[in-house]
Design an enzyme around this catalytic site. Structure first.
Site, short mmCIF file in Angstrom:
data_model
loop_
_atom_site.label_atom_id
_atom_site.label_comp_id
_atom_site.label_asym_id
_atom_site.label_seq_id
_atom_site.Cartn_x
_atom_site.Cartn_y
_atom_site.Cartn_z
CE1 TYR A 199 8.25 32.27 0.64
CE2 TYR A 199 8.31 29.70 0.80
CZ TYR A 199 8.16 30.71 0.22
OH TYR A 199 7.77 30.48 -1.24
CE LYS A 207 -0.28 -0.25 4.98
NZ LYS A 207 -1.11 -0.80 5.90
C1 LIG Z 1 -0.15 -1.89 6.84
C2 LIG Z 1 -0.55 -3.33 7.47
C3 LIG Z 1 0.15 -4.30 7.62
C4 LIG Z 1 1.79 -4.31 7.38
O1 LIG Z 1 2.40 -4.04 8.67
P1 LIG Z 1 3.85 -3.63 8.75
O2 LIG Z 1 3.98 -3.54 10.39
O3 LIG Z 1 4.23 -2.58 7.79
O4 LIG Z 1 4.34 -5.23 8.30
C5 LIG Z 1 -0.33 -5.56 7.71
N1 LIG Z 1 -1.77 -5.70 7.95
C6 LIG Z 1 -2.76 -4.72 7.69
C7 LIG Z 1 -4.04 -4.65 7.99
C8 LIG Z 1 -2.19 -3.35 7.63
O5 LIG Z 1 -2.86 -2.32 7.44
#
Ligand SMILES: *Cc1c(COP(=O)(O)O)cnc(C)c1O
Length: 352
Positions: free
Chosen positions: A264, A38
């Site tokens: 800025y 993701k």
């Molecule tokens: C983002 C996510 C993961 C991955 O977790 P990590 O700690 O990055 O390995 C696993 N399961 C769900 C439901 C997530 O949202």
């Protein structure tokens, strides 16, 4: 590796292979692996990363949103893809692109079944998400009877997996809480399996769950941050390699006199003659504004150059007073911890 001549993110696929092999060495041979890709594979490149992971043999991918899954399908990735956070408005894309929704509430279950029936689907794979303590998304254990009753009236969908998400698997001070979540998930899985009459794949471990809780591996594990090179402590990090190096170049150097300012709102005021280097990267590229005023830094010719004043949208100015460097030299920013993963461009959709 080649020197940067503009801002770019270099992705090291050998590091990804290393991390994948390290994490899977913790698993039983039959345990399946879901790679979480993701948010542009945690700010890198979901297509490049997923293609490599597919060749390494991952069983599943997960994305947060359906459009991220669509991007993978457009890139001809054929591995099953779980969409963690679908909304009813995304079901069209999900079914059209053979994505598999996480179903986390009575509303999403009813809506998806209605959609799958209207589209004349049979046994469309769905994944049931249970809340065991994170209180983010998921059914409660009291919903099992409702779920099973809904499912008994249709053959449009089939439960491919049931899962939950650990809230604190990286924090061993909260071990009791985590063991409670794992036990809660075990109970839910048993009741669900008994009532469904078939056994879906079970999964609840994220990266820290893989490392700290072998009893949470079940049939599959979901790993994100570990693949990108970060574990939950220094020992683990020795085995993992960050996959990304964000590189940029010095576009201009200014000799700033005492009492002049940089950037800025006069965010930096020189108390002595200061050499400032301007770099073509800013908060629009994922350098947080909170890194301004010396909190963040880049590496130039092996030395730390701290950010002077405020982070601009497309630029930062860094202190190179004590660094031997010139315009055109490379500057490197590297994520130092999981909290420091940078470079999170977001898709930009105009509102109409
Ligand atoms: C983002 C996510 C993961 C991955 O977790 P990590 O700690 O990055 O390995 C696993 N399961 C769900 C439901 C997530 O949202």
């Amino acid at each position: 590796m080649a020197k940067a001549t503009e801002t770019l993110l270099e992705i090291d696929l050998n590091a990804l292979d290393n991390n994948y092999r390290y994490l899977t060495s913790k698993l039983k041979s039959e345990t399946k692996v879901l790679a979480v890709v993701k948010a542009f594979a945690y700010g890198s490149d979901s297509v490049v990363i997923s293609k490599e992971l597919a060749t390494l043999g991952v069983d599943y991918f997960a994305v947060a949103y359906s459009n991220e899954g669509e991007t993978l399908r457009n890139a001809k990735i054929e591995t099953p893809i779980l969409v963690l956070h679908p909304l009813p408005g995304n079901f069209e894309v999900i079914v059209n692109r053979c994505l598999e929704p996480s179903i986390y509430s009575r509303k999403t279950l009813e809506a998806f079944i209605a959609f799958a029936e209207a589209r004349k689907q049979t046994n469309y794979p769905i994944h049931l998400k249970f809340n065991t303590g994170l209180n983010r998304l998921g059914f409660g254990e009291n919903d099992i009877s409702f779920i099973v009753e809904m499912l008994s009236k249709t053959n449009s969908v089939k439960v491919k997996s049931a899962f939950s998400h650990l809230a604190a698997s990286e924090d061993l001070k909260l071990k009791e809480f985590t063991l409670g979540q794992i036990e809660g998930f075990r109970k839910i899985s048993e009741e669900l399996t008994a009532k469904l009459g078939y056994k879906p794949l079970l999964h609840c471990a994220n990266t820290s769950g893989i490392i700290n809780y072998p009893e949470a591996h079940f049939d599959m594990v979901r790993t994100g941050i570990g693949l990108y090179g970060f574990g939950n402590d220094k020992e683990e990090n020795k085995h993992l390699k960050p996959i990304g190096t964000l590189k940029t170049v010095i576009s201009q150097i200014h000799e700033v006199q005492k009492s002049e300012s940089v950037g800025y709102n006069r965010g930096f005021i020189a108390d002595k003659a200061t050499r400032s280097a301007t770099l073509p990267i800013g908060h629009a590229d994922g350098i947080p504004r909170s890194y301004g005023k010396g909190k963040g830094w880049v590496t130039i010719n092996g030395k730390k150059a701290h950010i002077l004043g405020n982070v601009c949208m497309d630029m930062i100015m860094v202190d190179v007073t004590n660094i031997d460097c010139e315009e055109g030299d490379e500057a490197i920013t590297r994520a130092e911890s999981s909290a420091g993963v940078m470079w999170m461009p977001r898709p930009k959709t105009p509102l109409s």
